[in-house]
Design a protein around this motif. Structure first.
Motif, PDB file in Angstrom:
ATOM      1  N   PRO A 374      35.607  52.765  22.362  1.00 42.42           N
ATOM      2  CA  PRO A 374      34.827  54.048  22.660  1.00 42.42           C
ATOM      3  C   PRO A 374      33.728  54.450  21.634  1.00 42.42           C
ATOM      4  O   PRO A 374      33.803  53.825  20.569  1.00 42.42           O
ATOM      5  CB  PRO A 374      36.012  54.849  22.592  1.00 42.42           C
ATOM      6  N   GLN A 375      33.052  55.476  22.296  1.00 44.37           N
ATOM      7  CA  GLN A 375      31.798  55.918  21.340  1.00 44.37           C
ATOM      8  C   GLN A 375      32.332  57.091  20.783  1.00 44.37           C
ATOM      9  O   GLN A 375      32.479  58.264  21.264  1.00 44.37           O
ATOM     10  CB  GLN A 375      30.592  56.145  22.340  1.00 44.37           C
ATOM     11  N   VAL A 376      32.654  56.861  19.281  1.00 49.60           N
ATOM     12  CA  VAL A 376      33.406  58.073  18.532  1.00 49.60           C
ATOM     13  C   VAL A 376      32.283  59.065  18.192  1.00 49.60           C
ATOM     14  O   VAL A 376      32.446  60.122  18.072  1.00 49.60           O
ATOM     15  CB  VAL A 376      34.345  57.678  17.545  1.00 49.60           C
ATOM     16  N   ASP A 377      31.257  58.445  17.741  1.00 50.52           N
ATOM     17  CA  ASP A 377      30.109  59.018  16.907  1.00 50.52           C
ATOM     18  C   ASP A 377      29.014  58.340  17.255  1.00 50.52           C
ATOM     19  O   ASP A 377      28.773  57.088  16.975  1.00 50.52           O
ATOM     20  CB  ASP A 377      30.620  59.136  15.629  1.00 50.52           C
ATOM     21  N   ALA A 379      26.139  58.324  15.906  1.00 55.40           N
ATOM     22  CA  ALA A 379      25.353  57.805  14.519  1.00 55.40           C
ATOM     23  C   ALA A 379      26.027  56.375  14.355  1.00 55.40           C
ATOM     24  O   ALA A 379      25.281  55.788  13.464  1.00 55.40           O
ATOM     25  CB  ALA A 379      25.559  58.811  13.660  1.00 55.40           C
ATOM     26  N   LEU A 380      27.225  56.057  14.781  1.00 57.65           N
ATOM     27  CA  LEU A 380      27.684  54.644  14.364  1.00 57.65           C
ATOM     28  C   LEU A 380      27.607  53.527  15.493  1.00 57.65           C
ATOM     29  O   LEU A 380      28.292  52.661  15.684  1.00 57.65           O
ATOM     30  CB  LEU A 380      29.349  55.257  14.364  1.00 57.65           C
ATOM     31  N   LEU A 381      26.593  53.881  16.519  1.00 57.62           N
ATOM     32  CA  LEU A 381      26.564  52.998  17.592  1.00 57.62           C
ATOM     33  C   LEU A 381      26.149  51.675  17.173  1.00 57.62           C
ATOM     34  O   LEU A 381      26.917  50.782  17.892  1.00 57.62           O
ATOM     35  CB  LEU A 381      25.086  53.275  18.538  1.00 57.62           C
ATOM     36  N   ASP A 382      25.470  51.258  16.041  1.00 56.14           N
ATOM     37  CA  ASP A 382      25.530  49.971  15.763  1.00 56.14           C
ATOM     38  C   ASP A 382      26.661  49.286  15.044  1.00 56.14           C
ATOM     39  O   ASP A 382      27.042  48.169  15.524  1.00 56.14           O
ATOM     40  CB  ASP A 382      24.225  49.731  14.717  1.00 56.14           C
ATOM     41  N   ASP A 383      27.710  50.139  14.300  1.00 57.38           N
ATOM     42  CA  ASP A 383      28.860  49.583  14.177  1.00 57.38           C
ATOM     43  C   ASP A 383      29.638  49.362  15.311  1.00 57.38           C
ATOM     44  O   ASP A 383      30.328  48.208  15.484  1.00 57.38           O
ATOM     45  CB  ASP A 383      29.440  50.414  13.328  1.00 57.38           C
ATOM     46  N   GLN A 384      29.521  50.176  16.365  1.00 54.54           N
ATOM     47  CA  GLN A 384      30.471  50.170  17.409  1.00 54.54           C
ATOM     48  C   GLN A 384      30.106  48.896  18.126  1.00 54.54           C
ATOM     49  O   GLN A 384      30.942  48.012  18.702  1.00 54.54           O
ATOM     50  CB  GLN A 384      29.982  51.268  18.421  1.00 54.54           C
ATOM     51  N   LEU A 402      28.836  53.328  26.256  1.00 48.40           N
ATOM     52  CA  LEU A 402      27.627  53.387  25.728  1.00 48.40           C
ATOM     53  C   LEU A 402      26.894  54.884  26.153  1.00 48.40           C
ATOM     54  O   LEU A 402      25.723  55.361  25.738  1.00 48.40           O
ATOM     55  CB  LEU A 402      26.597  52.538  26.469  1.00 48.40           C
ATOM     56  N   ASP A 403      27.682  55.483  26.980  1.00 45.49           N
ATOM     57  CA  ASP A 403      27.252  56.828  27.540  1.00 45.49           C
ATOM     58  C   ASP A 403      27.768  58.074  26.753  1.00 45.49           C
ATOM     59  O   ASP A 403      27.559  59.275  27.316  1.00 45.49           O
ATOM     60  CB  ASP A 403      27.585  57.202  29.045  1.00 45.49           C
ATOM     61  N   GLY A 404      28.744  57.682  25.854  1.00 47.73           N
ATOM     62  CA  GLY A 404      29.217  59.109  24.960  1.00 47.73           C
ATOM     63  C   GLY A 404      30.134  59.703  25.744  1.00 47.73           C
ATOM     64  O   GLY A 404      30.962  59.323  26.829  1.00 47.73           O
ATOM     65  N   GLY A 405      30.514  60.906  25.648  1.00 45.39           N
ATOM     66  CA  GLY A 405      31.631  61.847  26.284  1.00 45.39           C
ATOM     67  C   GLY A 405      32.610  62.002  25.069  1.00 45.39           C
ATOM     68  O   GLY A 405      32.615  61.254  24.024  1.00 45.39           O
TER      69      GLY A 405
END
Lengths: 466, 466
Positions: A374-377, A379-384, A402-405
């Motif tokens: 999941p996308q937790v933050d 700002a951490l997209l690259d780590d995710q 990739l769409d957040g929420g």
């Protein structure tokens, strides 16, 4: 705006069901390959003159013909040549394409030719519940040149046993019979003419539906005129079912002893004896196969061993895998004699029936996706994404959001979609060099070092859920 | 006797080639599943009114229509209603069926909807070398509802990278461009009208074939009347290829700096910047992707990122995997806006080209059969079958010879058929409780205890041959 509609008479599945269907296809493919069969695929259409050599009546009326726009316009304009049919037609089974394939490529194939083929076939049936115009057939055949040992007839029950054990849709029984034995039995009763035999067999086939009394009345009646004691012998014969291997051999001995000396009957008995012995040698448990003298199958086509397979707890479904031995596969295409033996699983119908019977819980099934990241933050997209890549490189099927929420919503999505694991990488995990793994099936949660996430998940995924 | 003939324009394979083809299909399927895509399958035919809403011209002329015998007879007898087309038609791609599927099942799907689909499609083309009337497409799409983050555009190159690495058909480059950047560039040059832009793009697309001088003459000539310096700017632009990640970002900065301020160009640059950054974050090596300002793809359909993939050592093959971003998948079927991004691999054509280029050595390939159990002595049939069963239960694909023949001939068969191992059980082995294993690839032979044959073979099969 056009209303989006699936054509009638097809089985179109939602993704969760498609995953379940795909797993069944793969289990069948694995079973066929386990027994040393090679894959082939043929085009969906054949030349009409090639496809329609052997057929007639009902089958031919159900054939779908194929025409390009250009050809269609010629017909409209009256410019088309006066051919009986359009040039191409959709296959209605996999047997005619196999015959065409083997005859066409005869000199490039090695015999016995062991092939499996899992493709859709087409019949222009009137649509009704459980009848499909497009459906999967999963066929396996062993085709010899000039001759093929009856030993191969024992391979089919062994394949059936492997596949239906793997599919885990409940206990099943492989019913085995032999057309020569049937022919000999009726010859002994004085029913020698093949057409008359076929007519009797057709009546016998309705026994389950119409009952014994109706069969007695019909066979002793005007059309058939059989003596009452002959009809009683037929009734006793077709109700023979063996119970265990020794009982099967005993029943063969009994029918042989009672025989009036028909060569065909003796031959059928000898073949069944050999087939049953080898079926046991191939490791099929004796509780899973039986002699059943009522099985006849396609009257024109099969000439020796015949098979049907039934689910013990769902007899109403009928045969889920049938087939048999035939004398000559491709007489319409080649002078070579090509005897063979094979079976077919009609997977679309089987899947539909299992779903109707509540035996496939497709929507509650496991997804092909094993882990959601999941996308937790944001700002951490690259780590995710790096974590998703790490998992994928480790062979784990991974979806990255990739769409957040909100995280809660992402977890609910994973749960509903049948994705078992969620791999959470928040600021704390990034700082610690860890990943938090949630197991949504076991409702469990644990933290692992980032560089151990693949091996940890592999261990979890290798353990059955029970 | 009818001559058995495959219809023209199809790719029918011999079993050895089919095994190679099947392995490619499975690698693509595994790659798609690795990235969290779910399988769907749609029927081979769609209702003609549903299929033909968006098409026209060439595509419509190439559609195959489907009619049952009954419907055909009605047309002949003049009893058919005066419909423009027969009721059903074969799909000509997987995009229209996807649009129909998503629109029809919209309320049962979760968005973004990540699906893969690997099925054959049909086009009534005039048959010619390398052009097929029936061919596999392997598509993957991510479809959003109302919106879909451009981040998803970065997933396609990552999927392409995984799959073509696994397929091991040589080094490849994923070419990336953006339609908004293209549009903005031409708007800046004063070519604003979409039809005029499309006409220029069509000419530019012929650059490789006809050369720069021809393009100069055409674009400055009567039909287009572009100033010479504008044509030079176009020529310079379409020859931009980046070399590494930093160079790609620098080229984007340069094109933005040179821009006359087109909003579309700035948007395209921003999207490409984000896509390239995430492609790198997803672990795609920078040597394997590049900006290529000449890529345009389907002019009516794609609206943002576009992709092509080429084999570095076989540029003549052209793009082996293409796709892009579209604004609205199913406007003809639903009022919901369904933006998406996807790619497609035309596997039949790719396989054919690889075979032509000598990159698929199908006939010399490994069989799906891993072990042959020859018939050494007919008296040992039960032991032979028990060994075959043991191997199959151990998960090893096993063919047992049941027709006899000399051992040497059976070994030659295994070798020719690409079966790597032969498990020999003669009287000596039976007496000793052993099996002799021959490795036909390494031309090696060793004896193992009967109860260790599965584990011994598993170890051998797990080791790569090289």
């Amino acid at each position: 705006m056009i209303t989006p509609r699936t054509p009638s008479g097809v089985l179109e599945l939602l993704p969760g069901e498609q995953v379940a269907f795909q797993r069944m296809l793969e289990a069948i493919r694995a079973g066929y390959e386990r027994f040393g069969f090679l894959p082939i695929e043929t085009p969906v259409f054949e030349r009409s003159d090639v496809l329609l050599t052997k057929t007639g009546g009902e089958t031919e009326r159900q054939v779908y013909f194929v025409q390009s726009t250009g050809a269609l316009e010629k017909v409209r304009d009256g410019a088309a040549e006066d051919a009986a049919y359009p040039e191409l037609a959709l296959r209605f089974d996999l047997t005619v394409p196999l015959a065409r394939y083997v005859a066409e490529h005869e000199h490039q194939l090695t015999f016995p030719f062991r092939r499996y083929q899992m493709q859709r076939v087409y019949r222009g049936e009137r649509p009704q519940r459980g009848r499909f115009r497009e459906f999967y057939q999963c066929d396996v055949d062993i085709v010899g040149k000039d001759e093929l040992s009856v030993r191969h007839d024992a391979e089919c029950p062994a394949v059936i046993h492997t596949i239906f054990t793997d599919l885990a849709i409940g206990p099943f029984t492989i019913q085995i019979n032999n057309r020569k034995l049937l022919r000999g039995f009726y010859e002994d009763l004085g029913i020698v003419d093949p057409d008359r035999q076929a007519a009797v067999l057709r009546e016998v086939d309705k026994l389950d539906k119409r009952g014994e009394d109706h069969l007695r009345t019909t066979l002793t009646g005007e059309g058939f005129g059989l003596p009452a004691d002959v009809v009683e012998q037929i009734l006793a014969f077709v109700q023979v079912r063996s119970d265990g291997h020794e009982d099967a051999l005993a029943r063969l001995a009994a029918v042989e002893a009672a025989s009036g000396g028909s060569g065909a009957l003796a031959e059928g008995v000898a073949e069944l004896r050999e087939v049953l012995t080898l079926v046991r040698a191939l490791g099929v448990p004796e509780s899973d196969y039986r002699l059943n003298f009522s099985i006849a199958r396609g009257l024109d086509y099969y000439t020796g061993t015949v098979y049907e397979t039934t689910l013990d707890e769902h007899p109403q479904i009928g045969s889920i895998c049938s087939g048999g031995r035939y004398d000559n596969l491709a007489g319409q295409y080649t002078r070579s004699r090509l005897p063979g033996v094979g079976i077919s699983i009609g997977l679309s119908r089987l899947f539909w029936q299992l779903r109707e019977a509540g035996l496939v819980e497709a929507s509650a099934g496991e997804s092909t996706v094993q882990v959601l990241v999941p996308q937790v933050d944001a700002a951490l997209l690259d780590d995710q994404l790096a974590l998703a890549s790490q998992l994928r490189h480790g062979g784990i099927n991974t979806e990255a959001v990739l769409d957040g929420g909100k995280l809660g919503k992402q977890l609910r999505y994973a749960d509903r979609a049948g994705i078992r694991f969620v791999a959470i990488l928040g600021p704390q995990e990034v700082a610690d060099g860890t990943v938090t793994l949630k197991d949504l099936r076991r409702q469990d949660q644990f933290t692992v070092a980032r560089d151990e996430v693949v091996s940890a998940l592999r261990v979890e995924l290798a353990q059955p859920l029970v």
